[in-house]
Design an enzyme around this catalytic site. Structure first.
Site, PDB file in Angstrom:
ATOM      1  N   TYR A 189       0.864  -1.178   0.000  1.00 16.16           N
ATOM      2  CA  TYR A 189       0.000   0.000   0.000  1.00 16.16           C
ATOM      3  C   TYR A 189       0.902   1.231   0.000  1.00 16.16           C
ATOM      4  O   TYR A 189       1.639   1.479   0.964  1.00 16.16           O
ATOM      5  CB  TYR A 189      -0.884  -0.024   1.251  1.00 16.16           C
ATOM      6  CG  TYR A 189      -1.855   1.134   1.343  1.00 16.16           C
ATOM      7  CD1 TYR A 189      -2.885   1.279   0.417  1.00 16.16           C
ATOM      8  CD2 TYR A 189      -1.750   2.080   2.369  1.00 16.16           C
ATOM      9  CE1 TYR A 189      -3.781   2.330   0.506  1.00 16.16           C
ATOM     10  CE2 TYR A 189      -2.651   3.135   2.462  1.00 16.16           C
ATOM     11  CZ  TYR A 189      -3.657   3.250   1.522  1.00 16.16           C
ATOM     12  OH  TYR A 189      -4.544   4.287   1.614  1.00 16.16           O
ATOM     13  N   ARG A 199     -10.672  -0.183 -22.845  1.00 10.80           N
ATOM     14  CA  ARG A 199     -11.841   0.548 -23.350  1.00 10.80           C
ATOM     15  C   ARG A 199     -11.518   2.041 -23.337  1.00 10.80           C
ATOM     16  O   ARG A 199     -10.472   2.440 -22.850  1.00 10.80           O
ATOM     17  CB  ARG A 199     -13.023   0.301 -22.416  1.00 10.80           C
ATOM     18  CG  ARG A 199     -12.667   0.644 -20.975  1.00 10.80           C
ATOM     19  CD  ARG A 199     -13.836   0.630 -20.030  1.00 10.80           C
ATOM     20  NE  ARG A 199     -13.411   0.640 -18.647  1.00 10.80           N
ATOM     21  CZ  ARG A 199     -13.056   1.697 -17.955  1.00 10.80           C
ATOM     22  NH1 ARG A 199     -13.047   2.897 -18.522  1.00 10.80           N
ATOM     23  NH2 ARG A 199     -12.680   1.599 -16.699  1.00 10.80           N
ATOM     24  N   ASN A 210      -7.012  -0.860 -18.601  1.00  9.97           N
ATOM     25  CA  ASN A 210      -8.417  -0.804 -19.004  1.00  9.97           C
ATOM     26  C   ASN A 210      -8.489  -0.895 -20.523  1.00  9.97           C
ATOM     27  O   ASN A 210      -7.836  -0.132 -21.231  1.00  9.97           O
ATOM     28  CB  ASN A 210      -9.068   0.487 -18.520  1.00  9.97           C
ATOM     29  CG  ASN A 210      -9.208   0.486 -17.019  1.00  9.97           C
ATOM     30  OD1 ASN A 210      -9.533  -0.540 -16.417  1.00  9.97           O
ATOM     31  ND2 ASN A 210      -8.942   1.610 -16.383  1.00  9.97           N
TER      32      ASN A 210
HETATM   33  P1  ADP Z   1     -10.141  -0.475  -9.729  1.00 13.11           P
HETATM   34  O1  ADP Z   1      -9.980  -1.346 -10.927  1.00 13.11           O
HETATM   35  O2  ADP Z   1     -11.107  -1.029  -8.720  1.00 13.11           O
HETATM   36  O3  ADP Z   1     -10.387   0.957 -10.072  1.00 13.11           O
HETATM   37  P2  ADP Z   1      -7.264   0.034  -9.314  1.00 13.11           P
HETATM   38  O4  ADP Z   1      -6.277  -1.054  -9.186  1.00 13.11           O
HETATM   39  O5  ADP Z   1      -7.326   0.760 -10.620  1.00 13.11           O
HETATM   40  O6  ADP Z   1      -8.733  -0.533  -8.936  1.00 13.11           O
HETATM   41  O7  ADP Z   1      -7.056   1.100  -8.165  1.00 13.11           O
HETATM   42  C1  ADP Z   1      -7.934   2.175  -7.965  1.00 13.11           C
HETATM   43  C2  ADP Z   1      -7.301   3.199  -7.056  1.00 13.11           C
HETATM   44  O8  ADP Z   1      -6.976   2.606  -5.787  1.00 13.11           O
HETATM   45  C3  ADP Z   1      -5.974   3.751  -7.567  1.00 13.11           C
HETATM   46  O9  ADP Z   1      -6.156   4.821  -8.453  1.00 13.11           O
HETATM   47  C4  ADP Z   1      -5.342   4.213  -6.271  1.00 13.11           C
HETATM   48  O10 ADP Z   1      -5.915   5.432  -5.846  1.00 13.11           O
HETATM   49  C5  ADP Z   1      -5.765   3.147  -5.281  1.00 13.11           C
HETATM   50  N1  ADP Z   1      -4.737   2.082  -5.219  1.00 13.11           N
HETATM   51  C6  ADP Z   1      -4.667   0.968  -5.997  1.00 13.11           C
HETATM   52  N2  ADP Z   1      -3.574   0.234  -5.689  1.00 13.11           N
HETATM   53  C7  ADP Z   1      -2.938   0.881  -4.679  1.00 13.11           C
HETATM   54  C8  ADP Z   1      -1.733   0.629  -3.917  1.00 13.11           C
HETATM   55  N3  ADP Z   1      -0.984  -0.450  -4.131  1.00 13.11           N
HETATM   56  N4  ADP Z   1      -1.389   1.543  -2.966  1.00 13.11           N
HETATM   57  C9  ADP Z   1      -2.147   2.643  -2.730  1.00 13.11           C
HETATM   58  N5  ADP Z   1      -3.279   2.919  -3.412  1.00 13.11           N
HETATM   59  C10 ADP Z   1      -3.686   2.067  -4.367  1.00 13.11           C
END
Ligand code: ADP
Length: 449
Positions: free
Chosen positions: A202, A291, A289
């Site tokens: 994280y 799309r 993504n």
């Molecule tokens: P989803 O497909 O549900 O949108 P993502 O993997 O794209 O999930 O992550 C969405 C958001 O979650 C990211 O833009 C970021 O803000 C937060 N996030 C994702 N992975 C991490 C990580 N490893 N550490 C901190 N924040 C994260």
């Protein structure tokens, strides 16, 4: 080129696709639920077909109804827009089985990238840096704990089939990780019908930076630069800009070259986005993504390339008609997502739009399906408009957004326009100094002052 395209979506994105088709001389078919009979995409389309009741399961996700609508109207291609069926590989496959063209990537690429564990593994194989975490999906909890101790807590548990920022859980230590894994697996099964979960380190202060790419499925790929989407609430983007205020040209070129090489090697077809977290000068891939995205207009404004028209051209068998050297990024663009929700409580605010006046003038673009007298239905996403501005530089964009937001009148429902107005006056935002956690802190502390 296609003669008639069915648009399997609603709201502003259906209108966006409709506009692209019309400029290309292509006839359009709108589909809609009974709740959307008066929607703008239905009013403006050449033909429309009602595909079911308000519930999305029975309408916008109703594959037999959509395929029947395409067959009755004689459409030769289907554009899925975003959300709904846009990343459903089975749908893409069925469209092709029916002798129609799916305007998007191949079902194989959609399936591959739709599974985030597989997507991360493929990214690693293609030389793309990823966020350190579990070795694929979590199987044995003891093995997962051992790995988490190596990447260091806190870690974020995510669903392999996840999306929309839902279902992520932070574990601060081994005890929490052991407790949260089965809960996350149960929720993932319920939400996404796939109980696979994985974890990642994280990150405490990353920016969300994503690369817009286009591939033609014939080995060619280009990128249109990045978008910075770090302003998020509950992992949902609310404002996006291009270019990112923190990337250097060298960093952009480096990640752009990595992304396009990967896309070309995959023989990827259509528009796509590689999402990264960026912290301490390092990029780490989180997902792709397959799309068009909500925030695509900021890339269009700085590149001068119509991404939806490119999707359609490529789906019709066209090759990329420019190289990376032909892509020139000019100025700055910012998009504000206007949601029908209370600006302080974020409670959804559907209902009748009693007055509507959209801003205009130099450098202002509105992508919205709103009009005066329109009733925003309660069943769907709260995004009702996107205000996108282009300027010579970031400062000009902020000044332009201030005046455009002040001109924008949407009465009868609540919107988050006042939140965007507050952001335009925030010193951190003006300085471009924010990470993915900034907006949550702002909402919790300063917004309610
Ligand atoms: P989803 O497909 O549900 O949108 P993502 O993997 O794209 O999930 O992550 C969405 C958001 O979650 C990211 O833009 C970021 O803000 C937060 N996030 C994702 N992975 C991490 C990580 N490893 N550490 C901190 N924040 C994260």
């Amino acid at each position: 080129m296609f003669e008639k395209v069915l648009i399997a979506n609603r709201g502003e994105i259906a209108l966006r696709v409709l506009r692209a088709c019309r400029e290309m001389g292509i006839h359009t078919v709108a589909v809609h639920s009974t709740a959307d009979a008066q929607a703008m995409h239905v009013r403006l389309a050449d033909e429309s077909v009602c595909i079911g009741p308000p519930s999305v399961r029975e309408s916008y996700l109703n594959i037999p109804a959509i395929l029947s609508a395409a067959s009755i109207t004689g459409a030769d291609a289907i554009h899925p827009g975003l959300g709904f069926l846009s990343e459903n590989a089975d749908f893409a496959h069925m469209v092709e089985e029916h002798g129609l063209t799916f305007i998007g990537p191949t079902p194989e690429h959609i399936r591959m990238m739709g599974d985030k564990v597989i997507a991360k593994r493929i990214a690693q194989e293609l030389g793309i840096p990823t966020v350190p975490g579990s070795d694929g999906a979590i199987g044995d909890i003891d093995v997962a704990c051992k790995r988490a101790a190596e990447v260091l807590y806190p870690v974020l548990i995510k669903a392999s089939g996840g999306g929309g920022g839902r279902g992520m859980k932070v574990a601060n230590n081994e005890e929490e990780l052991r407790a949260l894994i089965p809960i996350a697996q149960g929720e993932a099964k319920a939400f996404f019908n796939n109980d696979e979960v994985y974890f990642e380190k994280y990150l405490d202060k990353p920016r969300h930076i994503e690369m817009q790419i286009l591939g033609d499925g014939q080995g060619n790929a280009i990128h249109l630069g990045e978008r910075d989407c770090s302003l998020q609430r509950s992992h949902q983007k609310i404002l996006e800009e291009a270019p990112s205020p923190v990337l250097t040209t060298a960093q952009r070129e480096e990640i752009g070259a990595i992304a396009t090489a990967a896309i070309a090697k995959l023989n990827y077809r259509g528009a796509g986005t590689l999402e990264f977290l960026f912290q301490d000068g390092q990029f780490a891939f989180i997902e792709m993504n397959t799309r068009i995205q909500v925030e695509h207009p900021v890339s269009e404004l700085i590149s001068g390339i119509d991404l939806v028209q490119e999707q359609i051209r490529i789906a019709a068998g066209g090759t990329l008609d420019r190289t990376q050297a032909d892509v020139v990024l000019r100025g700055h663009a910012i998009e504000c997502r206007i949601n029908a929700e209370h600006p302080l409580t974020f409670a959804p605010s559907p209902g009748l739009v009693t007055t509507y006046h959209a801003p205009g003038g130099y450098g202002v673009r509105i992508d919205s399906a709103l009009y005066q007298g329109y009733r925003v239905p309660s069943q769907y996403d709260s995004l009702v408009s996107k205000l996108i501005v282009h300027g010579r530089d970031r400062r000009e964009c902020i000044m332009r957004l201030r005046r455009a937001l002040a001109e924008y009148v949407i009465a009868g429902i609540d919107t988050n326009i006042p939140l965007h107005q507050r952001l335009m006056d925030e010193p951190d935002f003006i300085a471009g100094d924010y990470d993915i956690h900034w907006l949550e802190r702002f909402v919790a502390t300063k917004l309610k002052e």
